[in-house]
Design an enzyme around this catalytic site. Structure first.
Site, PDB file in Angstrom:
ATOM      1  N   GLY A 122       1.053  -1.008   0.458  1.00  0.00           N
ATOM      2  CA  GLY A 122       0.424   0.066   0.086  1.00  0.00           C
ATOM      3  C   GLY A 122       0.973   1.372  -0.180  1.00  0.00           C
ATOM      4  O   GLY A 122       2.015   1.323   0.657  1.00  0.00           O
ATOM      5  N   VAL A 247      33.294  -2.570  17.630  1.00  0.00           N
ATOM      6  CA  VAL A 247      33.396  -3.617  16.447  1.00  0.00           C
ATOM      7  C   VAL A 247      33.912  -2.688  15.379  1.00  0.00           C
ATOM      8  O   VAL A 247      33.763  -2.123  14.656  1.00  0.00           O
ATOM      9  CB  VAL A 247      31.809  -4.308  15.933  1.00  0.00           C
ATOM     10  CG1 VAL A 247      32.085  -5.000  14.387  1.00  0.00           C
ATOM     11  CG2 VAL A 247      31.297  -4.742  17.480  1.00  0.00           C
ATOM     12  N   ASP A 322       5.964   0.029  15.229  1.00  0.00           N
ATOM     13  CA  ASP A 322       7.073   0.384  15.570  1.00  0.00           C
ATOM     14  C   ASP A 322       7.361   1.229  14.710  1.00  0.00           C
ATOM     15  O   ASP A 322       8.920   1.202  14.871  1.00  0.00           O
ATOM     16  CB  ASP A 322       8.139  -1.099  14.874  1.00  0.00           C
ATOM     17  CG  ASP A 322       8.190  -2.589  15.423  1.00  0.00           C
ATOM     18  OD1 ASP A 322       7.807  -2.092  16.851  1.00  0.00           O
ATOM     19  OD2 ASP A 322       8.677  -3.385  15.339  1.00  0.00           O
ATOM     20  N   HIS A 454      -0.786 -22.755  46.664  1.00  0.00           N
ATOM     21  CA  HIS A 454      -0.052 -22.572  47.055  1.00  0.00           C
ATOM     22  C   HIS A 454      -0.124 -24.662  46.400  1.00  0.00           C
ATOM     23  O   HIS A 454      -0.800 -25.119  46.343  1.00  0.00           O
ATOM     24  CB  HIS A 454       0.206 -22.839  48.547  1.00  0.00           C
ATOM     25  CG  HIS A 454       1.224 -23.180  49.068  1.00  0.00           C
ATOM     26  ND1 HIS A 454       2.839 -23.295  49.250  1.00  0.00           N
ATOM     27  CD2 HIS A 454       1.535 -24.921  49.603  1.00  0.00           C
ATOM     28  CE1 HIS A 454       3.427 -23.681  49.518  1.00  0.00           C
ATOM     29  NE2 HIS A 454       2.390 -24.812  49.871  1.00  0.00           N
TER      30      HIS A 454
HETATM   31  P1  FAD Z   1       5.115  -5.607  12.032  1.00  0.00           P
HETATM   32  O1  FAD Z   1       5.091  -6.634  13.055  1.00  0.00           O
HETATM   33  O2  FAD Z   1       6.639  -5.583  11.783  1.00  0.00           O
HETATM   34  O3  FAD Z   1       4.110  -6.006  10.538  1.00  0.00           O
HETATM   35  C1  FAD Z   1       4.551  -4.576   9.878  1.00  0.00           C
HETATM   36  C2  FAD Z   1       3.567  -5.363   8.188  1.00  0.00           C
HETATM   37  O4  FAD Z   1       3.374  -4.209   7.308  1.00  0.00           O
HETATM   38  C3  FAD Z   1       4.477  -6.075   8.042  1.00  0.00           C
HETATM   39  O5  FAD Z   1       3.543  -7.406   7.643  1.00  0.00           O
HETATM   40  C4  FAD Z   1       4.843  -5.812   6.448  1.00  0.00           C
HETATM   41  O6  FAD Z   1       5.360  -6.799   6.001  1.00  0.00           O
HETATM   42  C5  FAD Z   1       3.801  -4.582   6.250  1.00  0.00           C
HETATM   43  N1  FAD Z   1       4.005  -3.832   5.447  1.00  0.00           N
HETATM   44  C6  FAD Z   1       5.135  -2.663   5.282  1.00  0.00           C
HETATM   45  N2  FAD Z   1       5.147  -1.674   4.625  1.00  0.00           N
HETATM   46  C7  FAD Z   1       4.149  -2.352   3.712  1.00  0.00           C
HETATM   47  C8  FAD Z   1       3.047  -1.148   3.024  1.00  0.00           C
HETATM   48  N3  FAD Z   1       3.476  -0.524   2.610  1.00  0.00           N
HETATM   49  N4  FAD Z   1       1.735  -2.159   2.338  1.00  0.00           N
HETATM   50  C9  FAD Z   1       1.500  -2.909   2.634  1.00  0.00           C
HETATM   51  N5  FAD Z   1       2.402  -4.007   4.216  1.00  0.00           N
HETATM   52  C10 FAD Z   1       3.630  -2.999   4.257  1.00  0.00           C
HETATM   53  N6  FAD Z   1       7.991  -8.250  21.186  1.00  0.00           N
HETATM   54  C11 FAD Z   1       7.130  -8.963  21.941  1.00  0.00           C
HETATM   55  O7  FAD Z   1       6.896  -8.181  22.279  1.00  0.00           O
HETATM   56  N7  FAD Z   1       7.406 -10.072  22.355  1.00  0.00           N
HETATM   57  C12 FAD Z   1       8.385 -10.545  21.683  1.00  0.00           C
HETATM   58  O8  FAD Z   1       8.622 -11.854  22.424  1.00  0.00           O
HETATM   59  C13 FAD Z   1       9.276 -10.081  20.456  1.00  0.00           C
HETATM   60  N8  FAD Z   1       9.995 -10.657  20.410  1.00  0.00           N
HETATM   61  C14 FAD Z   1      10.780 -10.681  19.097  1.00  0.00           C
HETATM   62  C15 FAD Z   1      11.775 -11.515  17.967  1.00  0.00           C
HETATM   63  C16 FAD Z   1      12.469 -11.107  16.749  1.00  0.00           C
HETATM   64  C17 FAD Z   1      13.303 -11.598  16.334  1.00  0.00           C
HETATM   65  C18 FAD Z   1      11.688  -9.284  15.858  1.00  0.00           C
HETATM   66  C19 FAD Z   1      12.524  -9.798  15.162  1.00  0.00           C
HETATM   67  C20 FAD Z   1      10.854  -9.072  17.092  1.00  0.00           C
HETATM   68  C21 FAD Z   1      10.123  -9.027  17.958  1.00  0.00           C
HETATM   69  N9  FAD Z   1       9.634  -8.572  18.719  1.00  0.00           N
HETATM   70  C22 FAD Z   1       8.716  -8.986  20.172  1.00  0.00           C
HETATM   71  C23 FAD Z   1       8.721  -7.009  18.497  1.00  0.00           C
HETATM   72  C24 FAD Z   1       7.522  -7.488  17.722  1.00  0.00           C
HETATM   73  O9  FAD Z   1       7.824  -8.447  16.656  1.00  0.00           O
HETATM   74  C25 FAD Z   1       7.443  -5.944  16.929  1.00  0.00           C
HETATM   75  O10 FAD Z   1       7.666  -5.252  17.987  1.00  0.00           O
HETATM   76  C26 FAD Z   1       6.030  -6.130  16.258  1.00  0.00           C
HETATM   77  O11 FAD Z   1       5.935  -6.933  15.546  1.00  0.00           O
HETATM   78  C27 FAD Z   1       5.064  -4.613  16.302  1.00  0.00           C
HETATM   79  O12 FAD Z   1       4.334  -4.945  14.985  1.00  0.00           O
HETATM   80  P2  FAD Z   1       3.598  -3.968  13.579  1.00  0.00           P
HETATM   81  O13 FAD Z   1       2.210  -4.032  13.810  1.00  0.00           O
HETATM   82  O14 FAD Z   1       4.340  -2.670  14.329  1.00  0.00           O
HETATM   83  O15 FAD Z   1       4.465  -4.177  13.209  1.00  0.00           O
HETATM   84  P1  NAI Z   2      17.902  -4.108  21.338  1.00  0.00           P
HETATM   85  O1  NAI Z   2      18.267  -2.685  21.346  1.00  0.00           O
HETATM   86  O2  NAI Z   2      17.270  -5.069  22.758  1.00  0.00           O
HETATM   87  O3  NAI Z   2      19.463  -4.408  22.009  1.00  0.00           O
HETATM   88  C1  NAI Z   2      20.941  -4.270  20.894  1.00  0.00           C
HETATM   89  C2  NAI Z   2      21.703  -4.016  21.439  1.00  0.00           C
HETATM   90  O4  NAI Z   2      22.723  -3.905  20.283  1.00  0.00           O
HETATM   91  C3  NAI Z   2      22.111  -3.413  22.011  1.00  0.00           C
HETATM   92  O5  NAI Z   2      22.436  -3.409  23.613  1.00  0.00           O
HETATM   93  C4  NAI Z   2      23.013  -2.189  22.196  1.00  0.00           C
HETATM   94  O6  NAI Z   2      23.755  -1.429  22.943  1.00  0.00           O
HETATM   95  C5  NAI Z   2      23.338  -3.397  20.770  1.00  0.00           C
HETATM   96  N1  NAI Z   2      24.394  -2.388  19.625  1.00  0.00           N
HETATM   97  C6  NAI Z   2      23.829  -1.126  18.831  1.00  0.00           C
HETATM   98  N2  NAI Z   2      24.983  -0.907  18.094  1.00  0.00           N
HETATM   99  C7  NAI Z   2      26.031  -1.808  18.410  1.00  0.00           C
HETATM  100  C8  NAI Z   2      27.352  -1.985  17.882  1.00  0.00           C
HETATM  101  N3  NAI Z   2      27.618  -0.994  17.184  1.00  0.00           N
HETATM  102  N4  NAI Z   2      27.749  -2.959  17.958  1.00  0.00           N
HETATM  103  C9  NAI Z   2      28.153  -3.800  19.391  1.00  0.00           C
HETATM  104  N5  NAI Z   2      26.920  -3.172  19.925  1.00  0.00           N
HETATM  105  C10 NAI Z   2      25.986  -2.701  19.469  1.00  0.00           C
HETATM  106  O7  NAI Z   2      17.601  -4.304  19.892  1.00  0.00           O
HETATM  107  P2  NAI Z   2      17.400  -5.753  19.065  1.00  0.00           P
HETATM  108  O8  NAI Z   2      17.667  -7.156  20.401  1.00  0.00           O
HETATM  109  O9  NAI Z   2      18.207  -5.348  17.807  1.00  0.00           O
HETATM  110  O10 NAI Z   2      16.218  -6.147  19.227  1.00  0.00           O
HETATM  111  C11 NAI Z   2      15.534  -5.576  17.928  1.00  0.00           C
HETATM  112  C12 NAI Z   2      14.083  -4.925  18.728  1.00  0.00           C
HETATM  113  O11 NAI Z   2      13.289  -5.935  18.965  1.00  0.00           O
HETATM  114  C13 NAI Z   2      14.176  -4.872  20.924  1.00  0.00           C
HETATM  115  O12 NAI Z   2      14.811  -3.756  21.517  1.00  0.00           O
HETATM  116  C14 NAI Z   2      12.557  -5.322  21.315  1.00  0.00           C
HETATM  117  O13 NAI Z   2      11.654  -4.042  21.123  1.00  0.00           O
HETATM  118  C15 NAI Z   2      11.814  -6.231  20.262  1.00  0.00           C
HETATM  119  N6  NAI Z   2      11.919  -7.626  20.056  1.00  0.00           N
HETATM  120  C16 NAI Z   2      11.710  -7.555  21.624  1.00  0.00           C
HETATM  121  C17 NAI Z   2      11.532  -9.439  21.633  1.00  0.00           C
HETATM  122  C18 NAI Z   2      10.543  -9.257  23.107  1.00  0.00           C
HETATM  123  O14 NAI Z   2       9.536  -8.998  23.820  1.00  0.00           O
HETATM  124  N7  NAI Z   2      10.844 -10.298  24.257  1.00  0.00           N
HETATM  125  C19 NAI Z   2      12.062  -9.750  21.798  1.00  0.00           C
HETATM  126  C20 NAI Z   2      13.068  -9.984  20.148  1.00  0.00           C
HETATM  127  C21 NAI Z   2      13.396  -8.438  20.414  1.00  0.00           C
END
Ligand code: FAD
Ligand code: NAI
Length: 475
Positions: A122, A247, A322, A454
């Site tokens: 979109g 790094v 996000d 408990h």
């Molecule tokens: P997204 O989930 O990124 O969804 C956006 C959607 O929009 C996507 O499907 C994309 O394809 C679509 N889109 C983008 N642009 C367009 C366009 N122009 N037209 C049509 N479609 C489009 N959060 C937690 O709370 N708990 C967790 O355990 C957790 N684990 C995570 C683990 C990993 C490895 C990662 C990377 C993230 C994790 N997160 C977790 C973070 C979580 O995934 C995000 O905060 C969440 O998905 C954000 O939701 P959103 O709807 O804003 O965006």
């Molecule tokens: P993050 O923000 O949690 O961690 C990034 C880490 O990378 C930080 O500790 C930062 O200091 C470090 N960093 C940044 N630049 C660097 C560099 N150049 N060299 C070395 N270290 C560096 O981000 P992450 O792990 O990528 O996850 C992204 C987001 O996704 C999270 O912040 C969270 O919002 C979401 N997420 C949530 C999860 C959950 O809720 N369980 C699980 C995974 C992701």
């Protein structure tokens, strides 16, 4: 004539699809556009969360934890399990099934709620009378119009400058979730949430894992005492975390990756690894949205600028999840999605940023809500702290998982709970009680006086509340 909708949601992740469902429940004609494709090219709504985030990472964490238990913890229960093997392909296939179940579930929910789903990208085509024209580019192309637009386009993994993700050796969260065999040596850059969760998965499966973190402190956003306890547990597991590194050049070769870095002592180090996961945060995604067509305001990070109510600079255009300020969490995105749909309907949508829980699904799990002890000190708030170790909890002993504690922080004068911090078993579930308590502005005394089952881990929360008043019963 183009199809007309009251509300068009761009993005079908947790922010977008939930906003679409809530708007439909409120009686609007709603469309949701999402471009994510499954392996067959079909729709895969659910966004990062469902496809390459929350759900698949938790599936792999579960599989790897079973493997770890079979190898290291069954014996203490008298169960002998010899020759335990990991079939990585099967584990990944199971994860893919879990993802598909969620994709299908979302498609079903959209249909059930009469949300029109478009599979494609979109983008803003321009302003239309009383709203906006949105161009949808999928298998076919069409324009639709909307009175209200909710942008929920999520985020993408941040790359290190000069080191693009090839998803073969240099992996983002996407490639990290579909590694085909256990890497002998795995390097990760960034010891944040993804670094710790993904590092844990592959460490449990046998990889030698090194996580390089730029900051000198471990999990700076987490309560210091909790972070220290977690670090102790990770060290014991053999998860190598190097803090304060810089790094340098990364060489992506045929046999693997070499990361050159300077350690905290200033020494130059070469780290060879079979795979490298870069987890240094995520960047808001507005790629292909054509924001210029309507003059949508973005900030210097590329996030859509919104006010406290998720309103953008354009009338009738909202943004959630996000792609806007605030924590990048699925449940935060969902809450904003619901609140925006309700605001469009003239209701009072509500998101309480003070009670958004965080969970890191490692073992031990880390979960918290509210302010940390270091934040309270910095804010000059007089507080009382109480904590209770799982070592003294009967259920934790029965489970064989006594690492960690529940820690509660309460206002010194009013006793209102200001933060709850947990490291230990089932922290992800235990934190819910703390969230409810804080949402209702409970005091520590309230929790201390509530009957908890408990034996349960939740008794530790009650005991931490009692400890705030220095009257623990079991410690
Ligand atoms: P997204 O989930 O990124 O969804 C956006 C959607 O929009 C996507 O499907 C994309 O394809 C679509 N889109 C983008 N642009 C367009 C366009 N122009 N037209 C049509 N479609 C489009 N959060 C937690 O709370 N708990 C967790 O355990 C957790 N684990 C995570 C683990 C990993 C490895 C990662 C990377 C993230 C994790 N997160 C977790 C973070 C979580 O995934 C995000 O905060 C969440 O998905 C954000 O939701 P959103 O709807 O804003 O965006
Ligand atoms: P993050 O923000 O949690 O961690 C990034 C880490 O990378 C930080 O500790 C930062 O200091 C470090 N960093 C940044 N630049 C660097 C560099 N150049 N060299 C070395 N270290 C560096 O981000 P992450 O792990 O990528 O996850 C992204 C987001 O996704 C999270 O912040 C969270 O919002 C979401 N997420 C949530 C999860 C959950 O809720 N369980 C699980 C995974 C992701």
């Amino acid at each position: 004539m183009s199809k007309q909708f009251d509300v068009v949601v761009i993005g079908g992740g947790p922010g977008g699809y939930i906003a679409a469902i809530r708007a439909a429940q409120l009686g609007f004609q709603v469309a949701c556009i999402d471009e994510w494709k499954n392996a067959a090219g079909g729709p895969a709504p659910g966004g990062t969360c469902t496809n390459v985030g929350c759900i698949p990472s938790k599936a792999l964490l579960q599989s790897s934890e079973h493997f770890d238990h079979a190898n290291h913890h069954f014996a203490e229960h008298g169960i002998s399990a010899t020759g335990v093997k990991m079939d990585v392909a099967k584990m990944i296939a199971r994860k893919d099934t879990v993802v598909k179940q969620n994709n299908d579930g979302i498609l079903y929910l959209l249909k059930k709620n009469k949300v029109t789903f478009f599979h494609g990208r979109g983008s803003f085509a321009g302003k239309a009378e009383g709203g906006y024209t949105i161009h949808v580019a999928g298998k076919t192309e069409e324009d639709i119009t909307a009175k209200q637009v909710i942008i929920a386009t999520g985020s993408n993994a941040r790359a290190l400058p000069g080191t693009p993700f090839d998803e073969v050796n240099v992996l983002s969260n996407d490639g990290a979730l579909r590694v085909g065999a256990v890497p002998k040596k795995l390097a990760l850059i960034g010891s944040g949430v993804i670094g710790l969760e993904m590092g844990s998965v592959w460490r449990r499966l046998g990889s030698e894992v090194t996580i390089l973190e730029g900051l000198p402190t471990f999990l700076g956003a987490v309560d210091e005492q909790i972070a220290k306890e977690a670090k102790k547990a990770f060290d014991k597991q053999g998860l190598k975390i190097e803090l304060g590194v810089k790094v340098g050049e990364i060489v992506n070769g045929k046999k693997g990756v070499t990361v050159n870095y300077t350690n905290a002592k200033g020494e130059a180090v070469k780290l060879d690894a079979d795979k490298l996961i870069i987890s240094i945060g995520r960047v808001p995604n507005t790629i292909g949205l054509n924001t210029e067509a309507v003059g949508l305001q973005l900030d210097e990070r590329g996030a859509v600028v919104v006010d406290a109510d998720c309103k953008t600079n354009l009338p009738g255009v909202w943004a959630v999840g996000d792609v806007v300020r605030g924590p990048m969490l699925a449940h935060k995105a969902e809450e904003e999605g619901v609140a925006v749909a309700e605001r469009i309907a003239g209701q009072h949508g509500h998101v309480n940023f003070n009670t958004i829980p965080w969970v890191i699904y490692t073992s031990p799990e880390i979960a918290w809500v509210g302010r940390t002890e270091q934040q309270l000190k910095a804010d000059g708030v007089a507080y009382k702290a109480g904590s209770f170790p799982f070592l003294a909890n009967g259920r934790a002993r029965a489970l064989g998982d006594t690492t960690g504690m529940v820690k509660m922080l309460a206002d010194a004068v009013t006793d209102e709970i200001l933060g709850v911090h947990i490291v230990g078993p089932q922290a992800s579930e235990l934190i819910a009680e703390a969230v409810v308590a804080m949402e209702f502005r409970a005091s520590a005394e309230d929790i201390a006086r509530i009957c908890h089952a408990h034996p349960s881990l939740s008794e530790s929360t009650k005991e931490a509340a009692l400890a705030v008043d220095k009257r623990s019963l079991n410690f």
